[in-house]
Structure formats: structure tokens, C-alpha cells
Write a protein that holds these residues in place. Structure first.
Motif, mmCIF file in Angstrom:
data_model
loop_
_atom_site.group_PDB
_atom_site.id
_atom_site.type_symbol
_atom_site.label_atom_id
_atom_site.label_comp_id
_atom_site.label_asym_id
_atom_site.label_seq_id
_atom_site.Cartn_x
_atom_site.Cartn_y
_atom_site.Cartn_z
ATOM 1 N N ASP A 62 35.891 35.323 35.948
ATOM 2 C CA ASP A 62 36.021 34.483 34.772
ATOM 3 C C ASP A 62 36.823 33.242 35.122
ATOM 4 O O ASP A 62 38.008 33.312 35.393
ATOM 5 N N ARG A 63 36.177 32.095 35.133
ATOM 6 C CA ARG A 63 36.847 30.863 35.522
ATOM 7 C C ARG A 63 37.787 30.369 34.435
ATOM 8 O O ARG A 63 38.473 29.396 34.622
ATOM 9 N N SER A 64 37.846 31.043 33.282
ATOM 10 C CA SER A 64 38.738 30.613 32.220
ATOM 11 C C SER A 64 40.107 31.292 32.314
ATOM 12 O O SER A 64 40.961 31.054 31.499
ATOM 13 N N THR A 65 40.330 32.159 33.293
ATOM 14 C CA THR A 65 41.615 32.811 33.486
ATOM 15 C C THR A 65 42.159 32.458 34.869
ATOM 16 O O THR A 65 42.329 33.318 35.706
ATOM 17 N N PRO A 66 42.429 31.179 35.124
ATOM 18 C CA PRO A 66 42.793 30.777 36.478
ATOM 19 C C PRO A 66 44.249 31.022 36.840
ATOM 20 O O PRO A 66 45.116 31.125 35.979
ATOM 21 N N MET A 67 44.483 31.111 38.141
ATOM 22 C CA MET A 67 45.821 31.114 38.718
ATOM 23 C C MET A 67 45.901 29.818 39.517
ATOM 24 O O MET A 67 45.083 29.599 40.413
ATOM 25 N N ASP A 68 46.840 28.964 39.187
ATOM 26 C CA ASP A 68 46.965 27.708 39.911
ATOM 27 C C ASP A 68 47.421 27.954 41.340
ATOM 28 O O ASP A 68 48.275 28.812 41.588
ATOM 29 N N ASN A 83 40.460 32.508 40.360
ATOM 30 C CA ASN A 83 40.183 33.288 39.164
ATOM 31 C C ASN A 83 41.021 34.565 39.197
ATOM 32 O O ASN A 83 41.821 34.760 40.117
ATOM 33 N N ASP A 84 40.842 35.430 38.247
ATOM 34 C CA ASP A 84 41.668 36.629 38.141
ATOM 35 C C ASP A 84 40.951 37.876 38.653
ATOM 36 O O ASP A 84 41.208 38.970 38.194
ATOM 37 N N SER A 85 40.060 37.703 39.619
ATOM 38 C CA SER A 85 39.360 38.853 40.186
ATOM 39 C C SER A 85 40.266 39.571 41.193
ATOM 40 O O SER A 85 41.212 38.972 41.727
ATOM 41 N N PRO A 86 40.003 40.852 41.476
ATOM 42 C CA PRO A 86 40.809 41.565 42.462
ATOM 43 C C PRO A 86 40.785 40.882 43.836
ATOM 44 O O PRO A 86 41.812 40.826 44.513
ATOM 45 N N ALA A 87 39.645 40.359 44.240
ATOM 46 C CA ALA A 87 39.563 39.681 45.541
ATOM 47 C C ALA A 87 40.417 38.418 45.553
ATOM 48 O O ALA A 87 41.089 38.123 46.546
ATOM 49 N N ALA A 88 40.419 37.656 44.465
ATOM 50 C CA ALA A 88 41.249 36.447 44.387
ATOM 51 C C ALA A 88 42.729 36.805 44.405
ATOM 52 O O ALA A 88 43.530 36.133 45.066
ATOM 53 N N ARG A 89 43.103 37.867 43.710
ATOM 54 C CA ARG A 89 44.502 38.307 43.743
ATOM 55 C C ARG A 89 44.881 38.764 45.147
ATOM 56 O O ARG A 89 45.999 38.538 45.607
#
Length: 181
Positions: A62-68, A83-89
């Protein structure tokens, strides 16, 4: 007689397992249906697909829940988000990273992170767009698209987006990704 009894016992056990499975499925589906039909996903309201539950969005891309994040491409800072996906985290847990980029397929610049990222609870596949920061799971590499990518693939996870023009991305040799302060 023993064969007939054994056969009847097997049939009874199989029927019981099927009945238990059918009961479990019907209980789960009725319990899960109301949340998925009452919440609307912000990413695809006009697609004609059924809405998704609010609990599914954070694990998706979801591109609407970003982490800068802070991204520097060849010495020039650009705006970017994960984004807030497990892979991005998981990628965020590796920061800061400085990676040398190379061209791949005339569409993207790629680099290898220090280790593979998680692909658990992978987001719904989507075709990458210019500026998307992605992870190609089979090879374990990061890719920054400077042209729109091909169709969606479950092997390619969109992790975030870099706000830079295609020319800057296509010629990028080195990227530094850091947590935003």
C-alpha cells in the motif's frame, strides 16, 4: 468380512474428516466475510475487485502508508518512501546501505543487498512503475525502475518509490539509502 469392516471404517473416517473440514471452512468464511466487505481498499476502488479488509493493507504494498527514507543517487539527495510491507521493513532494518548499481534489461538499475529479504506475507503483485524500488525474490536483488516494468509478477515485490526523473535513475551508478531523521 474384515475387508468390508475396514472399508466401512475408512469411509466413515473420511466422511468425518470431510465434514470437519467443511464445517471449519464455513465457520471461517462467515467470520472473515464481514470485515472484507465493509472496508474499502484505497488502492483500487475502480477496479471492480472486491474490497479488501483494513488488516490486509498494511501487509500489502500500500503506497499510502509510507515510511520516509533518505536516498542519495550519485551524490544528489532525492525524496523517497518505503511502503509498509514486511519486505520493505526488512530492507529498512539493513539501513544505511550504499550500493553500486548496474543496468538490467534497459528498464532498471539493480544491486545486491547484503542478504536476502523476507518474502513472507508478500504484497499483491503489481507492475512496477518508473521510480519504484523493488525486490526480485529469486535473485535476491534490489531494482530501481527507470521505465515502467512489465506486467505484475509474484516474484517482484514493490518496496517503495523514489521521486526522481527517469534520466537520473537510468544513469545512476551509486545509491545510498538511509533512515529518515
Amino acid at each position: 468380512m474384515t475387508f468390508t469392516f475396514r472399508r466401512a471404517l475408512t469411509a466413515t473416517a473420511a466422511t468425518g474428516v470431510l465434514l470437519l473440514a467443511a464445517t471449519a471452512c464455513s465457520d471461517d468464511s462467515s467470520a472473515e466475510q464481514p470485515p472484507s466487505t465493509t472496508s474499502v481498499s484505497s488502492s483500487a476502488p475502480a477496479s471492480g475487485e472486491p474490497p479488501t479488509s483494513a488488516s490486509a493493507s498494511p501487509s500489502g504494498s500500500d503506497r499510502s502508508t509510507p515510511m520516509d527514507i533518505r536516498v542519495t543517487i550519485d551524490g544528489q539527495e532525492v525524496e523517497a518512501t518505503l511502503n509498509d510491507s514486511p519486505a520493505a521493513r526488512d530492507l529498512a532494518s539493513l539501513l544505511p546501505l550504499t550500493l553500486d548499481l548496474k543496468d538490467f534489461h534497459g528498464t532498471e538499475r539493480i544491486a545486491d543487498p547484503p542478504r536476502k529479504l523476507t518474502t513472507e506475507n508478500a504484497p499483491v503483485p503489481q507492475a512496477p512503475k518508473t521510480g519504484d524500488l523493488t525486490y526480485y525474490a529469486p535473485w535476491g536483488n534490489l531494482a530501481i525502475f527507470y521505465k515502467d516494468g512489465p506486467s505484475a509478477s509474484s516474484d517482484l515485490l514493490v518496496l517503495g518509490h523514489i521521486n526522481a526523473d527517469a534520466d537520473q535513475l537510468s544513469g545512476a551508478d551509486r545509491i545510498t539509502i538511509e533512515a529518515a531523521s
